[in-house]
Design a protein around this motif. Sequence first.
Motif, PDB file in Angstrom:
ATOM      1  N   ALA A 269       0.814  -1.210   0.000  1.00  0.00           N
ATOM      2  CA  ALA A 269       0.000   0.000   0.000  1.00  0.00           C
ATOM      3  C   ALA A 269       0.857   1.273   0.000  1.00  0.00           C
ATOM      4  O   ALA A 269       0.600   2.209  -0.761  1.00  0.00           O
ATOM      5  CB  ALA A 269      -0.944  -0.003   1.203  1.00  0.00           C
ATOM      6  N   SER A 270       1.890   1.296   0.834  1.00  0.00           N
ATOM      7  CA  SER A 270       2.730   2.499   0.929  1.00  0.00           C
ATOM      8  C   SER A 270       3.514   2.735  -0.350  1.00  0.00           C
ATOM      9  O   SER A 270       3.532   3.846  -0.898  1.00  0.00           O
ATOM     10  CB  SER A 270       3.686   2.377   2.124  1.00  0.00           C
ATOM     11  N   MET A 271       4.164   1.692  -0.856  1.00  0.00           N
ATOM     12  CA  MET A 271       4.946   1.844  -2.067  1.00  0.00           C
ATOM     13  C   MET A 271       4.052   2.133  -3.275  1.00  0.00           C
ATOM     14  O   MET A 271       4.435   2.879  -4.187  1.00  0.00           O
ATOM     15  CB  MET A 271       5.768   0.572  -2.312  1.00  0.00           C
ATOM     16  N   GLY A 272       2.851   1.555  -3.284  1.00  0.00           N
ATOM     17  CA  GLY A 272       1.920   1.839  -4.372  1.00  0.00           C
ATOM     18  C   GLY A 272       1.566   3.310  -4.440  1.00  0.00           C
ATOM     19  O   GLY A 272       1.518   3.913  -5.519  1.00  0.00           O
ATOM     20  N   LYS A 273       1.347   3.924  -3.267  1.00  0.00           N
ATOM     21  CA  LYS A 273       1.038   5.354  -3.226  1.00  0.00           C
ATOM     22  C   LYS A 273       2.222   6.178  -3.708  1.00  0.00           C
ATOM     23  O   LYS A 273       2.058   7.177  -4.431  1.00  0.00           O
ATOM     24  CB  LYS A 273       0.656   5.747  -1.800  1.00  0.00           C
ATOM     25  N   VAL A 274       3.435   5.762  -3.322  1.00  0.00           N
ATOM     26  CA  VAL A 274       4.641   6.473  -3.760  1.00  0.00           C
ATOM     27  C   VAL A 274       4.773   6.416  -5.279  1.00  0.00           C
ATOM     28  O   VAL A 274       5.084   7.431  -5.938  1.00  0.00           O
ATOM     29  CB  VAL A 274       5.884   5.868  -3.085  1.00  0.00           C
ATOM     30  N   LEU A 275       4.530   5.261  -5.867  1.00  0.00           N
ATOM     31  CA  LEU A 275       4.650   5.113  -7.320  1.00  0.00           C
ATOM     32  C   LEU A 275       3.603   5.945  -8.045  1.00  0.00           C
ATOM     33  O   LEU A 275       3.881   6.518  -9.108  1.00  0.00           O
ATOM     34  CB  LEU A 275       4.521   3.633  -7.693  1.00  0.00           C
ATOM     35  N   VAL A 276       2.394   6.033  -7.487  1.00  0.00           N
ATOM     36  CA  VAL A 276       1.361   6.862  -8.101  1.00  0.00           C
ATOM     37  C   VAL A 276       1.778   8.331  -8.078  1.00  0.00           C
ATOM     38  O   VAL A 276       1.646   9.048  -9.076  1.00  0.00           O
ATOM     39  CB  VAL A 276       0.011   6.669  -7.384  1.00  0.00           C
ATOM     40  N   PHE A 277       2.313   8.796  -6.947  1.00  0.00           N
ATOM     41  CA  PHE A 277       2.785  10.183  -6.854  1.00  0.00           C
ATOM     42  C   PHE A 277       3.890  10.442  -7.873  1.00  0.00           C
ATOM     43  O   PHE A 277       3.904  11.485  -8.543  1.00  0.00           O
ATOM     44  CB  PHE A 277       3.304  10.469  -5.443  1.00  0.00           C
ATOM     45  N   ALA A 278       4.821   9.505  -7.983  1.00  0.00           N
ATOM     46  CA  ALA A 278       5.924   9.672  -8.932  1.00  0.00           C
ATOM     47  C   ALA A 278       5.407   9.730 -10.364  1.00  0.00           C
ATOM     48  O   ALA A 278       5.866  10.550 -11.178  1.00  0.00           O
ATOM     49  CB  ALA A 278       6.924   8.526  -8.772  1.00  0.00           C
ATOM     50  N   LEU A 279       4.446   8.884 -10.686  1.00  0.00           N
ATOM     51  CA  LEU A 279       3.874   8.874 -12.038  1.00  0.00           C
ATOM     52  C   LEU A 279       3.170  10.189 -12.337  1.00  0.00           C
ATOM     53  O   LEU A 279       3.270  10.729 -13.449  1.00  0.00           O
ATOM     54  CB  LEU A 279       2.900   7.699 -12.161  1.00  0.00           C
TER      55      LEU A 279
END
Length: 300
Positions: A269-279
């Motif tokens: 969940a945490s890394m998924g949110k980080v990847l969405v922000f980066a995208l």
Amino acid sequence: MEGMLVQGFNGISLGSILLLIALGLAITFGLMKVINMAHGELIMIGAYATYVIQLLFKNYVPAEYFNWYFILAIPFAFIVAALIGMLLEFSVIRHLYGRPLDSLLATFGVGLILQQTARSIFGAPNVGVEAPSFLRGGVQVMSVTLPYTRLFIIGLVMVCFLGLFFYLYKTTGGRRIRAVMQNRNMATCLGISSRKVDSLTFAIGSGFAGIAGSALTLIGPIGPTIGQNYIIDAFMVVVVGGVGMLAGTVIGALGIGVFNTIFEFWTNASMGKVLVFALIILFLQWRPSGLFSLRTRSLD
């Protein structure tokens, strides 16, 4: 195949929730250029309005009519949130037009006041809303159960979006809102009261936040900070889709919901949110104005 179906449904479900929350932001931010940090608290108001209707039905209405409470709670949440939003616009935001940083700080303070008011009235612990019997269970698709609550929320979002689209593009009030959004000075010269349009628009946006809060009661318990869990994602939807653009808001919400679900499935969940922000950051480097931008004949 079943895993893809589950992830796709989860992404669409999350995207529909983000869309319902972002609809109000899309029209208020697009029209008034106000960063309303109290939008999450308007969501909270809609959730608690639903909770109040449930209590009234439990205590004063015969048990056989209990399932009707949620149908009545949706318009009630819209009205309550719209009235509070109109009061907020009249008392605070109206005096801060053209000062986005001041409006951000002021609405953040209003949000804290509303949170503390909710704690004083309902208490600090979270409370739950009981789903009507017709929303319990789910439909079986390829050995995968799709919950009725999520399907109901998707249907509710579609109805709200179509209703807002019809109002903006097929009614006189909606055409006035679009005129002020495209060129405020010219609309004022043509006899449109931009003050009334601002007040009505903010009330409509707040009302949709109330409906979003009512829908969130079907997912889990509600508390004074329920809106804060979604407000950042809602702002991302508006920015990615293009400020004030309904089509962009739809694509942005569904895109963020689907990508967030996919990334969480691959990582956590945490890394998924980080990847969405980066995208999103990479996307805005390419298109700073979002997927769609409002074209006007204004020289500024």
